[in-house]
Motif scaffolding. Structure first.
Motif, PDB file in Angstrom:
ATOM      1  N   LEU A 118     -14.688   5.608   4.363  1.00 22.38           N
ATOM      2  CA  LEU A 118     -15.092   6.651   5.300  1.00 22.38           C
ATOM      3  C   LEU A 118     -14.371   7.959   4.987  1.00 22.38           C
ATOM      4  O   LEU A 118     -14.971   9.036   4.969  1.00 22.38           O
ATOM      5  N   VAL A 119     -13.076   7.823   4.693  1.00 23.75           N
ATOM      6  CA  VAL A 119     -12.284   9.015   4.362  1.00 23.75           C
ATOM      7  C   VAL A 119     -12.824   9.660   3.089  1.00 23.75           C
ATOM      8  O   VAL A 119     -12.992  10.884   3.017  1.00 23.75           O
ATOM      9  N   ARG A 121     -15.824   9.447   1.877  1.00 25.44           N
ATOM     10  CA  ARG A 121     -17.136  10.059   2.138  1.00 25.44           C
ATOM     11  C   ARG A 121     -16.971  11.372   2.890  1.00 25.44           C
ATOM     12  O   ARG A 121     -17.599  12.379   2.577  1.00 25.44           O
ATOM     13  N   LYS A 122     -16.082  11.325   3.880  1.00 32.29           N
ATOM     14  CA  LYS A 122     -15.835  12.538   4.669  1.00 32.29           C
ATOM     15  C   LYS A 122     -15.210  13.626   3.803  1.00 32.29           C
ATOM     16  O   LYS A 122     -15.465  14.810   3.996  1.00 32.29           O
ATOM     17  N   ASP A 123     -14.376  13.177   2.869  1.00 29.01           N
ATOM     18  CA  ASP A 123     -13.738  14.131   1.954  1.00 29.01           C
ATOM     19  C   ASP A 123     -14.787  14.909   1.174  1.00 29.01           C
ATOM     20  O   ASP A 123     -14.717  16.135   1.067  1.00 29.01           O
ATOM     21  N   LEU A 124     -15.755  14.165   0.644  1.00 34.02           N
ATOM     22  CA  LEU A 124     -16.810  14.810  -0.136  1.00 34.02           C
ATOM     23  C   LEU A 124     -17.630  15.742   0.746  1.00 34.02           C
ATOM     24  O   LEU A 124     -17.942  16.868   0.364  1.00 34.02           O
ATOM     25  N   SER A 125     -17.934  15.228   1.928  1.00 32.93           N
ATOM     26  CA  SER A 125     -18.717  16.030   2.860  1.00 32.93           C
ATOM     27  C   SER A 125     -17.967  17.316   3.216  1.00 32.93           C
ATOM     28  O   SER A 125     -18.538  18.401   3.269  1.00 32.93           O
ATOM     29  N   ARG A 126     -16.668  17.147   3.424  1.00 35.53           N
ATOM     30  CA  ARG A 126     -15.864  18.323   3.790  1.00 35.53           C
ATOM     31  C   ARG A 126     -15.739  19.297   2.621  1.00 35.53           C
ATOM     32  O   ARG A 126     -15.685  20.501   2.824  1.00 35.53           O
TER      33      ARG A 126
ATOM     34  N   ARG B  60     -24.547  15.225   0.332  1.00 33.27           N
ATOM     35  CA  ARG B  60     -23.503  14.419   0.997  1.00 33.27           C
ATOM     36  C   ARG B  60     -22.971  15.076   2.257  1.00 33.27           C
ATOM     37  O   ARG B  60     -22.141  14.509   2.945  1.00 33.27           O
ATOM     38  N   TRP B  61     -23.430  16.280   2.492  1.00 38.13           N
ATOM     39  CA  TRP B  61     -22.912  16.992   3.676  1.00 38.13           C
ATOM     40  C   TRP B  61     -23.800  16.659   4.873  1.00 38.13           C
ATOM     41  O   TRP B  61     -24.921  17.129   4.969  1.00 38.13           O
ATOM     42  N   THR B  62     -23.271  15.853   5.743  1.00 41.97           N
ATOM     43  CA  THR B  62     -24.039  15.475   6.935  1.00 41.97           C
ATOM     44  C   THR B  62     -23.345  16.013   8.179  1.00 41.97           C
ATOM     45  O   THR B  62     -22.137  15.824   8.336  1.00 41.97           O
ATOM     46  N   LEU B 214     -10.480   8.308  12.076  1.00 36.30           N
ATOM     47  CA  LEU B 214     -10.673   8.931  10.766  1.00 36.30           C
ATOM     48  C   LEU B 214      -9.680  10.059  10.555  1.00 36.30           C
ATOM     49  O   LEU B 214      -9.051  10.162   9.507  1.00 36.30           O
ATOM     50  N   GLU B 218      -6.750  10.391   7.811  1.00 38.16           N
ATOM     51  CA  GLU B 218      -6.613  11.559   6.917  1.00 38.16           C
ATOM     52  C   GLU B 218      -5.222  12.167   7.031  1.00 38.16           C
ATOM     53  O   GLU B 218      -4.611  12.545   6.041  1.00 38.16           O
TER      54      GLU B 218
END
Lengths: 194, 267
Positions: A118-119, A121-126, B60-62, B214, B218
């Motif tokens: 999840l991290v 994926r979120k990293d890429l998204s961010r 990938r940006w959702t 999450l 992080e």
């Protein structure tokens, strides 16, 4: 039976509030996504989305169908986003609730995908979000409309009120900046991992 | 033959974007011409591949999952008419009588013995009655043994009639315009709405917990990276200090040796 947007608009103007609800259900996600990708804040994107539909609801009797309903809605949303950007551009603030033990929560949480995935994926998204935030507004809007809403160059040009060639140039320039920034971000992430 | 420098004659940026998005709605033939060029131009091919990669990454940006309440705020503009509105139109005296009737029924269920005769009203619990009285009450008719029962029956009938009238008038009143079917539908609608709201609240809580977890993960990762970086810096600094110290020790030793030698020469 599935009504077209234009049919639902006509019925809404005739006083059928359920038809307008149907339009809202149909378009709230795209409009929210557009607002979020343009202004980058969840709360404000929701506000913009809500305001878009309220304005559309009020202005519906004046809608004569010169443009597609979706284009009309996009225009309202983009104008609101533009107003928002002009008014304020703040950094996101995230604060955990007072009565929550954050460490315990992190340990206890069991999402369907692992927290590492999840991290990542979120990293890429961010990373994409960060790179997008570096673009000038007009380039970002063009990319959002093309990439995430699938509008044609012509539709974007009409929506933004600029020549077709300008839309293409904005897209090219925006994508080029994104290419550079994303490559930079990837290099940085690789370095940290090593 | 493959070119290493792009020699495309037209507006390359526009043509490249048109080709990339396969959107040739406005300029006929531009895409086809550029396709022919790409076949021989390594520079454009390389750039196209890179931009396709950018597009993949953009996918990938959702945006975070939103909570929508817009349609509810717009759809529920009509004033809600509750399903209990009909009984509010019953006169107050009828409501009091209904309460008394209810008390009478409750008293019967609770094994109470209520007597209303020339001597007045007498209330006793069932357990204080003797068996003989019980038998006599059971054998006597309702009107002879308990005059209150007849009163209650009459009252009940009157109430039922009143309620029927009240219901009919409420149903036919243009202001309320609420049919019994509509009332039950409204009831079902309310329950459905409540169920949806509960589900939304549950979803929202789960989402928030997930988001929080999450962010903490992080944060932990960032702290870890920072810690490793700090440790590396501390190591470097310690190494430098050790070096300096070594140099100082060496110098001191040399000075001591020098002094020793000097003292030997003086002797």
């Amino acid at each position: 039976m599935t009504w077209t947007d234009e049919e639902l608009v006509a019925r809404s103007i005739g006083g059928d509030s359920e038809s307008f609800n149907e339009l809202v259900l149909r378009w709230e996600r795209p409009i929210y996504a557009l607002a979020y990708r343009t202004i980058g804040r969840e709360e404000d994107a929701r506000d913009v989305c809500q305001e878009t539909f309220l304005r559309a609801f009020r202005a519906l009797p004046g809608f004569r169908g010169q443009a597609k309903f979706s284009s009309w809605l996009y225009r309202i949303a983009l104008n609101l986003c533009r107003d928002w950007i002009r008014r304020e551009r703040r950094a996101p603030i995230v604060q955990p609730p007072e009565d929550v033990d954050v460490m315990e929560l992190a340990a206890a949480s069991e999402p369907s995908e692992s927290i590492e995935d999840l991290v990542a994926r979120k990293d890429l998204s961010r990373a994409v979000e960060r790179a997008m935030s570096l673009l000038p507004d007009e380039q970002r809007t063009a990319i959002v409309l093309k990439e995430y809403h699938g509008l044609t160059f012509q539709e974007i040009a009409e929506l933004l009120g600029c020549p077709l060639s300008t839309v293409k140039t904005r897209l090219y320039q925006g994508l080029t900046v994104l290419r550079r920034e994303l490559a930079k971000g990837e290099a940085k992430r690789t370095k940290v991992t090593l | 033959m493959t070119e290493s420098v792009c020699t495309y004659a037209g507006d390359r940026d526009e043509a490249l974007v048109t080709f990339l998005y396969d959107d040739d709605s406005s300029v006929n033939g531009q895409r086809a011409a550029f396709a022919a060029h790409v076949a021989v131009c390594a520079v454009c091919r390389e750039e196209l591949d890179a931009l396709r990669g950018v597009r993949t990454q953009l996918g990938r940006w959702t945006p975070p999952e939103p909570n929508f309440v817009i349609h509810q705020s717009i759809s529920h503009q009509q004033p809600a008419v509750g399903n209990s509105a009909w009984w509010r139109t019953i006169p107050a005296w009828a409501q009091v009588a209904a309460a008394l009737l209810f008390l009478g029924v409750a008293a019967g269920i609770a094994n109470l013995d209520v007597h209303y005769d020339q001597q007045g009203l007498t209330v006793r619990t069932g357990w204080s009655r003797d068996a003989r009285t019980n038998v006599s009450v059971a054998s006597a008719g309702p009107s002879a043994a308990a005059p209150w029962k007849a009163d209650l029956t009459a009252l009940e009938q009157q109430l039922r009639a009143d309620i029927r009238v009240a219901r009919t008038s409420t149903a036919s009143a243009p202001a309320a315009a609420m049919q019994p079917q509509t009332v039950s539908a409204q009831h079902t609608g309310d329950a459905d709405l409540m169920r949806r709201l509960r589900a939304m609240v549950d979803d929202s809580e789960k989402r928030q917990q997930r988001e929080l977890a999450l962010r903490i993960a992080e944060l932990l990762r960032d702290v870890n990276v920072q810690r490793q970086s700090d440790l590396a810096k501390v190591n470097r600094a310690l190494g430098a200090v050790e070096n300096n110290l070594g140099v100082e020790v060496l110098k001191t030793r040399q000075q001591v040796n020098l002094m020793y030698r000097a003292s030997q020469v003086v002797r």
